[in-house]
Motif scaffolding. Structure first.
Motif, short mmCIF file in Angstrom:
data_model
loop_
_atom_site.label_atom_id
_atom_site.label_comp_id
_atom_site.label_asym_id
_atom_site.label_seq_id
_atom_site.Cartn_x
_atom_site.Cartn_y
_atom_site.Cartn_z
N LYS A 272 3.95 5.40 -6.08
CA LYS A 272 3.87 5.34 -7.23
C LYS A 272 2.98 6.38 -7.90
CE LYS A 272 4.50 0.42 -7.72
NZ LYS A 272 3.77 -0.97 -7.89
N TYR B 73 -5.36 3.72 -7.02
CA TYR B 73 -4.59 3.61 -5.60
C TYR B 73 -5.21 3.67 -4.53
CZ TYR B 73 -0.54 2.25 -8.84
OH TYR B 73 0.24 1.58 -9.90
N GLN C 266 0.80 -1.09 0.12
CA GLN C 266 -0.18 -0.03 0.11
C GLN C 266 0.75 1.25 0.01
OE1 GLN C 266 -2.54 -0.69 3.33
NE2 GLN C 266 -4.32 -1.32 2.07
N ASN D 100 2.39 1.74 -3.49
CA ASN D 100 1.32 2.19 -4.41
C ASN D 100 1.17 3.90 -4.24
OD1 ASN D 100 1.14 0.00 -5.62
ND2 ASN D 100 -0.57 -0.80 -4.23
#
Length: 118
Positions: A39, A84, A33, A36
């Motif tokens: 990202k 996300y 998590q 992400n």
């Protein structure tokens, strides 16, 4: 023995603190998590969108005007942020108003901006 080898050997003689570090590391799900989130933040347009959403719910059309980029690009970036779990939207008739889903994302953005200004 070289200095670097001596340093490695001396720091590895007492490893009792390693257990404490291991206990504090995020588990695999948390790591995924967290990865992400970073990202999702790896694009200036997405970060700009998130700063726009810090205090207001904004529809795609307003973001197009604010960011001066095509609607398809805004929609694509919002899709990634939704993927996300960073933003969500509410519908009002045909309009979708986006907002930041979690307060910790807002805090992260504010602290990161404050850190680079120091």
């Amino acid at each position: 023995m070289s200095n670097s080898k001596q340093l490695i050997r001396s720091c590895c003689e007492d490893i009792s603190y390693i257990c404490d570090i291991e206990k504090k590391l995020p588990n695999e799900g948390e790591l995924a998590q967290l990865s992400n989130i970073f990202k999702a933040l790896n694009d200036p347009i997405r970060v700009k969108i998130l700063f726009a959403l810090l205090e207001y719910e904004i529809c795609v059309g307003e973001m197009v005007n604010l960011l001066q980029i095509p609607q398809s690009h805004v929609s694509h970036q919002l899709k990634i942020l939704r993927k996300y779990g960073i933003v969500e939207f509410t519908k009002d008739k045909k309009m979708s108003f986006y907002y930041i889903k979690n307060e910790y994302i807002k805090t992260l953005l504010i602290l990161a901006q404050k850190g680079i200004k120091e």
